[in-house]
Design a protein around this motif. Structure first.
Motif, PDB file in Angstrom:
ATOM      1  N   GLY A 329       0.842  -1.213   0.000  1.00  0.00           N
ATOM      2  CA  GLY A 329       0.000   0.000   0.000  1.00  0.00           C
ATOM      3  C   GLY A 329       0.866   1.247   0.000  1.00  0.00           C
ATOM      4  N   LEU A 330       1.844   1.275   0.892  1.00  0.00           N
ATOM      5  CA  LEU A 330       2.731   2.432   1.019  1.00  0.00           C
ATOM      6  C   LEU A 330       3.524   2.636  -0.280  1.00  0.00           C
ATOM      7  CD1 LEU A 330       3.886   4.602   2.921  1.00  0.00           C
ATOM      8  CD2 LEU A 330       5.638   2.944   3.593  1.00  0.00           C
ATOM      9  N   LEU A 331       3.982   1.524  -0.868  1.00  0.00           N
ATOM     10  CA  LEU A 331       4.765   1.627  -2.107  1.00  0.00           C
ATOM     11  C   LEU A 331       3.925   2.247  -3.236  1.00  0.00           C
ATOM     12  CD1 LEU A 331       6.860  -1.678  -2.185  1.00  0.00           C
ATOM     13  CD2 LEU A 331       7.672   0.631  -1.738  1.00  0.00           C
ATOM     14  N   ARG A 332       2.630   1.891  -3.272  1.00  0.00           N
ATOM     15  CA  ARG A 332       1.751   2.459  -4.314  1.00  0.00           C
ATOM     16  C   ARG A 332       1.599   3.963  -4.120  1.00  0.00           C
ATOM     17  NH1 ARG A 332      -0.804  -2.564  -4.040  1.00  0.00           N
ATOM     18  NH2 ARG A 332      -2.157  -1.901  -2.337  1.00  0.00           N
ATOM     19  N   GLN A 333       1.452   4.368  -2.855  1.00  0.00           N
ATOM     20  CA  GLN A 333       1.332   5.807  -2.537  1.00  0.00           C
ATOM     21  C   GLN A 333       2.604   6.551  -2.965  1.00  0.00           C
ATOM     22  OE1 GLN A 333      -1.051   7.325  -0.168  1.00  0.00           O
ATOM     23  NE2 GLN A 333      -2.360   5.521  -0.173  1.00  0.00           N
ATOM     24  N   PHE A 337       3.147   9.570  -5.603  1.00  0.00           N
ATOM     25  CA  PHE A 337       3.788  10.818  -5.189  1.00  0.00           C
ATOM     26  C   PHE A 337       4.945  11.169  -6.128  1.00  0.00           C
ATOM     27  CE2 PHE A 337       7.216  12.790  -2.618  1.00  0.00           C
ATOM     28  CZ  PHE A 337       6.609  14.019  -2.389  1.00  0.00           C
ATOM     29  N   GLN A 338       5.767  10.166  -6.444  1.00  0.00           N
ATOM     30  CA  GLN A 338       6.914  10.411  -7.332  1.00  0.00           C
ATOM     31  C   GLN A 338       6.433  10.819  -8.724  1.00  0.00           C
ATOM     32  OE1 GLN A 338       9.933  10.676  -6.440  1.00  0.00           O
ATOM     33  NE2 GLN A 338       9.953   9.725  -4.434  1.00  0.00           N
ATOM     34  N   TRP A 340       3.689  12.365  -9.391  1.00  0.00           N
ATOM     35  CA  TRP A 340       3.195  13.739  -9.273  1.00  0.00           C
ATOM     36  C   TRP A 340       4.363  14.734  -9.248  1.00  0.00           C
ATOM     37  CZ3 TRP A 340       3.790  17.040  -4.952  1.00  0.00           C
ATOM     38  CH2 TRP A 340       3.069  18.231  -5.031  1.00  0.00           C
ATOM     39  N   MET A 341       5.466  14.365  -8.525  1.00  0.00           N
ATOM     40  CA  MET A 341       6.647  15.225  -8.444  1.00  0.00           C
ATOM     41  C   MET A 341       7.271  15.438  -9.822  1.00  0.00           C
ATOM     42  SD  MET A 341       7.723  16.082  -5.242  1.00  0.00           S
ATOM     43  CE  MET A 341       9.483  15.911  -5.038  1.00  0.00           C
ATOM     44  N   ARG A 342       7.264  14.352 -10.617  1.00  0.00           N
ATOM     45  CA  ARG A 342       7.850  14.461 -11.958  1.00  0.00           C
ATOM     46  C   ARG A 342       6.974  15.311 -12.871  1.00  0.00           C
ATOM     47  NH1 ARG A 342       9.388   8.945 -11.182  1.00  0.00           N
ATOM     48  NH2 ARG A 342       7.492   8.254 -12.216  1.00  0.00           N
ATOM     49  N   GLY A 343       5.746  15.471 -12.456  1.00  0.00           N
ATOM     50  CA  GLY A 343       4.824  16.307 -13.223  1.00  0.00           C
ATOM     51  C   GLY A 343       4.078  15.468 -14.219  1.00  0.00           C
TER      52      GLY A 343
END
Ligand code: FAD
Length: 343
Positions: A329-333, A337-338, A340-343
């Motif tokens: 679960g955490l890995l999917r989050q 997030f990554q 989203w950071m990359r855009g």
């Protein structure tokens, strides 16, 4: 202190007395290589000597009545050793029960029973390695009435005392193990108890006992293996790391074998480890320490191991366990997030 060790057991197979049989005691005295050697027994001693003689150039037939050699180890571990033996020209005969030895016109023949049929094996020299029994005779034990166990070892209590509190026993004559390191371990406790028992006594601790069989591949073990866990209905998870993947093993042309770790389901607590491969008996020390001192696979994974060494195999085995327990679960989050950071 009684520390008289053990002697080879010669099974009462008809005709064996005419075979001038070699044993783990007198084999060291021979000076000529037997041309055709039969090794009776697929245990550690029989297997080590089988491979040694085959490598010296003898034609070796190893005879074992059970379905595989190194029967205490898991089937795939035995299979690895058996495959190597066969690749080196050893004839490994399992499910062959030695029935009779014959002398026919000066020729030695072993008759085995295999799947209801008789199998004849002609040979020049017999090496019998079907176990060792405690050496309890010839020095007065019986006269003193010191009792033996069902396994014919001297009965001792947890302080290593016999029925006479001032007579201690240790090593093979006392059992239950037949290893140099367990003999030394017992000897320490027996000596301390013998010298200082009047003030304080110490119970011998058998909680974590490792051992190795020095075949190629070498096989080392501590704690439970999968076969025993199943037999005893102990829940477990298994993590296997293939040593064929390890850089040092590849560089050493020793890229074979496994590190196989059993853990408590959902936890990193180690129940047992089997290692097959070069220097398995050295590699297992880290797991022995972990089991003895109560640290688990997370701690092994969090320890820096030198690159490139065989010891890294232990860390990678811990990594196999960790990967299987990664918080999905955490890995999917984190992935989201990554992204989203990359855009
Ligand atoms: C071929 C082989 C390979 C082995 N390989 C390994 C291995 O790789 N690793 C391992 O851990 N273990 C191994 N073992 C087992 C190991 O050798 C024994 O567990 C260990 O030697 C036991 O130590 P001990 O002191 O109890 O007995 P021993 O080492 O057998 O010593 C007993 C001594 O007592 C003497 N003795 C006997 N009776 C009397 C008497 N009446 N009076 C005086 N002295 C007496 C004997 O002569 C002997 O010297 C191997 C054994 C064999 C046979």
């Amino acid at each position: 202190m009684i520390a008289t060790g053990a002697r080879p057991f010669i099974p009462p197979i008809p005709g064996i007395e005419q075979m001038d049989c070699l044993t783990s005691e007198n084999v060291w005295e021979i000076r000529a290589l037997p041309r055709r050697l039969v090794v009776l027994g697929g245990g550690p001693i029989g297997s080590e000597l089988t491979q040694a003689f085959a490598r010296f150039g003898a034609r070796v037939t190893q005879v074992e009545m059970l379905p595989r050699i190194l029967m205490r180890e898991d089937p795939e571990i035995s299979a690895m050793v058996m495959a190597k033996f066969r690749a080196e020209g050893v004839e490994v005969l399992v499910e062959h029960k030695a029935k009779q030895f014959l002398l026919e016109n000066g020729r030695k023949v072993l008759v085995c029973e295999h799947q209801g049929q008789d199998v004849r094996i002609e040979f020049d020299q017999l090496l019998c390695a079907v176990g060792r029994v405690a050496r309890t005779e010839g020095f007065g034990l019986q006269e003193l009435g010191i009792p033996l166990t069902k396994a014919r070892t001297i009965e001792i209590n947890e302080f290593l005392q016999t029925a006479y509190p001032n007579i201690y026993a240790c090593g093979d004559v006392a059992g239950p193990y037949q290893f140099t390191h367990t003999a030394a371990h017992q000897a320490y406790y027996a000596a301390v108890n013998g010298l200082f028992g009047g003030f304080k006594r110490f119970r011998v601790d058998y909680s974590v006992i490792p051992w190795a069989t020095f075949t190629d591949p070498e096989v080392a073990r501590v704690g439970l293996n999968e076969t025993e866990a199943k037999e005893r209905d102990i829940p477990y998870e298994v993590s296997v790391y293939g040593i064929d993947d390890l850089d040092r093993a590849i560089a050493d042309e020793a890229a074979h074998g496994v590190v196989k770790v059993l853990t408590v389901p959902g936890k990193d607590r180690i129940l047992g480890v089997t290692i097959a491969g070069d220097h398995a008996g050295d590699l297992i020390a880290e797991f022995v320490a972990a089991m003895r001192h109560g640290f688990g696979l997370n701690k092994i994974l969090g320890t820096i191991h030198i690159y490139p060494t065989l010891a890294e195999a232990n860390k990678y085995a811990a990594g196999v366990w960790k990967k299987a327990h990664a918080p999905q679960g955490l890995l999917r989050q984190v992935e989201k997030f990554q992204a989203w950071m990359r855009g």
